[in-house]
Each structure stands twice: as C-alpha cells, then as structure tokens.
Design a protein around this motif. Structure first.
Motif, short mmCIF file in Angstrom:
data_model
loop_
_atom_site.label_atom_id
_atom_site.label_comp_id
_atom_site.label_asym_id
_atom_site.label_seq_id
_atom_site.Cartn_x
_atom_site.Cartn_y
_atom_site.Cartn_z
N MET A 1 2.44 28.70 14.57
CA MET A 1 1.33 27.79 14.33
C MET A 1 1.21 26.71 15.39
SD MET A 1 1.85 27.35 10.22
CE MET A 1 2.06 28.80 9.16
N ALA A 2 1.86 26.93 16.53
CA ALA A 2 1.81 25.95 17.62
C ALA A 2 1.59 26.69 18.93
CB ALA A 2 3.10 25.15 17.66
N ALA A 3 1.28 25.92 19.98
CA ALA A 3 1.00 26.51 21.28
C ALA A 3 2.24 27.16 21.88
CB ALA A 3 0.46 25.44 22.23
N THR A 4 3.41 26.66 21.52
CA THR A 4 4.67 27.24 21.99
C THR A 4 5.58 27.50 20.80
OG1 THR A 4 5.68 25.05 22.30
CG2 THR A 4 4.52 26.02 24.19
N THR A 5 6.61 28.30 20.99
CA THR A 5 7.55 28.59 19.91
C THR A 5 8.76 27.67 20.01
OG1 THR A 5 8.70 30.26 21.24
CG2 THR A 5 6.85 31.01 19.88
N THR B 1 10.15 20.42 23.42
CA THR B 1 8.94 21.20 23.13
C THR B 1 7.70 20.50 23.68
OG1 THR B 1 7.64 22.30 21.39
CG2 THR B 1 8.53 20.13 20.88
N THR B 2 6.72 21.30 23.99
CA THR B 2 5.40 20.76 24.36
C THR B 2 4.37 21.07 23.27
OG1 THR B 2 4.87 22.80 25.57
CG2 THR B 2 5.85 20.98 26.83
N ALA B 3 4.86 21.55 22.11
CA ALA B 3 3.96 21.90 21.00
C ALA B 3 3.31 20.65 20.40
CB ALA B 3 4.71 22.67 19.93
N PHE B 4 4.01 19.52 20.47
CA PHE B 4 3.49 18.26 19.95
C PHE B 4 4.24 17.13 20.62
CE2 PHE B 4 6.67 19.94 16.97
CZ PHE B 4 7.64 18.95 17.03
N THR B 5 3.69 15.93 20.48
CA THR B 5 4.38 14.73 20.95
C THR B 5 4.63 13.82 19.77
OG1 THR B 5 2.25 13.65 21.43
CG2 THR B 5 3.33 14.82 23.24
N LEU C 1 -0.43 17.28 17.78
CA LEU C 1 -0.27 18.66 18.18
C LEU C 1 -0.99 18.88 19.51
CD1 LEU C 1 -0.83 20.66 14.85
CD2 LEU C 1 1.31 19.87 15.84
N THR C 2 -0.34 19.62 20.40
CA THR C 2 -0.95 19.90 21.70
C THR C 2 -2.17 20.80 21.56
OG1 THR C 2 1.24 19.74 22.71
CG2 THR C 2 -0.50 20.78 24.02
#
Length: 333
Positions: A71-75, A109-113, A129-130
């Motif tokens: 559910m995110a841009a990266t795992t 992670t870069t999925a969120f900050t 979320l990114t």
C-alpha cells in the motif's frame, strides 16, 4: 464482555486482500490463513475479531514480505519494525521513542516522512505518504497511526490520550471505526496526517525491557488491535458492566447508573455526550461477544444464545442476522 473481544470492520480485510491481488499475490491464501472466508468479506455488515485481523496481517507480511502490505510506493521487508522496536526499548522516555521512531523510518524508507515536534502543551507526530494513491483504502494510514500511537504507549506502560487526529483525506465510508481507533476529535481533509497529544507525557519513562518486547513482538499486531483502554470513560464503564456473567437481559440501566453513584438522567447525558446510548452499547456488547464465541467452534449456538440473554436460539439468530447480514450457522461455517 472483555473489551479485548471488540470487533473491527471487514473493510480492513477487504483492503488487505485487494492490495495483495494488485501485487499479484493470492488473496485466498492470505484470507484462509486467518480463517476468513472470501464470501465473508463481501458483506459490509460483517465484523472480524482482533485475532482474525492480526492473523490476516501476519500472513500478508510473510507471504508478501512487505510490512506496508503493498500500500506504499516502496516495500518494507518483514522484520524492519522489529529492528526499530529493539532499539526503541532502550530509549530513556517517550520523547526519545518518538525521536527514534522518526529518525529510523526517515532513514530506512521513502514511502512516507515523519516529523515530531512539541511545545509546552502539545506534542505532534506528522506523517505524509509519498504516494497516497497506493493507499486507496486508507488501510496503511490507519494502521500506521495506530502503530505510532499504541506501540509508544505500550513502551511507557500507559495510555496516551489523544487531543485530536488529522487525516489528509475526505471522510471515508468506514469512518465509524475511528470513534474507537482514535477516540478524539477527527479533522478530515487536513494538510497533513497527524496525531496530537499532551506534551507532559514526553517525560514518561520507558518501562518495558528487551525480554517483555520479545513476547510483545510475537503477538504483534494483535495487541495494537485490542482496544481495552480506548473507549470514552462512561461508555467503557457501561461496557464493563455488560458481561455474560451478569446476564445481558437482567442488568438494568438503573443498576448500572447506581453502581456509578449517579442518576440515570446523568448517565444518559454522559453517554449522549460520548455520542452513544445504553441500547447501542448493549447491542455492540452482544454482537461482539457473539462473534467471539462463534469463532470458538466447540460452543453450541443454543448456549451462546443463552449466555447473551436470549430466550431461545431463533431469537438470537434473528438479532445476529440484523447485525451481520448472515445467520450464526452460516457465520460459524
């Protein structure tokens, strides 16, 4: 009724299954591991036990090897949270926990900050979320907010009362769940997703140890879904009084009010302020106890009906179908 048996919306199971399918995994395999029938998640009225949702997420983590559930841009490889937690347990206090949590995930992670700030009165944890389009059911946002709230609370051995929660999306169809997940005022379509709580708690010391953490992580995420301390005060106290042992049909509102040393009028007003009523609480208590008991296959339906205060099994079956859209027999199967 033990509050640990409080149920959750089937919305979350649907979200996990849909995300798994989008990533090319088999939703059936993930659902079956949690004893959840695929037909079951099609009904908006269906509810899950915390145990079912926890098993579902554990299965998804193992099969997909992604703690963000696709559910995110990266795992995020399964085990990353455990690594963060094993470091967090050595923090001095709650302030250190939140600083560590933000530093860890902003590095890994870069999925969120994440951003943590506070002043003399209010502490704030913000999350962006990114690529929010991946979280189309808002399942990841809900889960991460629960995690950022419940795990630090467990570390200090005390609940963290929320001042408010802000969500950067419109009010969703499953918004009724938020009354229990985040028992505080909710602001939708905010500029950023965040939770706010009293900054006076930041000096609370971490009381857990590496040994207690091991047991906690073995149960994860079950303890985060058990919401024992998160009902508003008077709703919680009425629920505590409504147990099968006290016989649902015999315990009167007057008795409960008297046990709290207040009039029925005062208690009714307190419940209204908490946006509920005695009949609603009683119905929720019966429904969630029924779902919990039906998940234990050795208990006959006639006995469950008796424990919930119904005169006979047909009366219970009619009520259960109104709650969930299916009969107890079909649910049990």
């Amino acid at each position: 009724m033990s509050f640990e048996n409080q149920t959750v919306s089937v919305h979350y199971a649907r979200a996990v299954a849909a995300a798994a399918q989008d990533k090319g995994f088999s939703p059936s395999e993930i659902l079956q591991s949690a004893a959840i029938n695929e037909n079951m998640i099609k009904s908006d009225d269906m509810r899950l036990t915390p145990e079912q949702l926890a098993k579902l997420m554990q299965s998804a983590w193992l099969i997909e090897d992604d703690e963000f559930l696709g559910m995110a841009a990266t795992t995020s490889r399964h085990g990353v949270f455990n690594l963060m937690a094993k470091q967090a347990v050595h923090c001095k206090n709650l302030r250190g926990v939140y600083r560590h949590l933000c530093r860890f995930y902003n590095l890994t992670t870069t999925a969120f900050t994440l951003n943590f700030s506070y002043d003399d009165k209010i502490a704030t944890l913000e999350m962006k979320l990114t690529a929010p389009a991946y979280d189309k059911h808002h399942m990841l946002t809900d889960f991460l907010l629960i995690l950022w709230h419940r795990f630090p609370a467990w570390l200090i051995g005390n609940r963290i009362p929320l001042i408010s929660a802000h969500l950067d999306f419109a009010k969703p169809a499953h918004a009724d769940e938020y009354r229990l997940l985040f028992p505080c005022p909710i602001q939708y379509e905010a500029d950023c997703t965040r939770i706010l709580f009293p900054s006076e708690l930041l000096s609370a010391p971490v009381v857990q140890t590496p040994d207690t953490l091991k047991a906690h992580l073995r149960r994860a995420p079950l303890d985060w879904f058990k919401r024992q301390n998160y009902y508003p005060t008077f709703t919680r106290r009425v629920l505590d009084a409504l147990t099968p042992e006290n016989r649902f049909e015999n315990l009167q509102f007057e008795e409960i009010a008297a046990s709290m040393a207040m009039t029925t009028r005062t208690l009714r007003r307190k419940l209204t302020e908490e946006k509920t009523s005695f009949q609603e609480i009683k119905s929720i208590a019966r429904r969630d106890t029924a779902i919990h008991l039906l998940s234990r296959k050795i208990i006959p339906i006639s006995r469950i009906a008796h424990e919930l205060g119904y005169s006979d099994a047909p009366s219970f079956s009619r009520a259960f179908k109104e709650w969930t859209g299916v009969t107890p027999i079909r649910y049990k199967k």
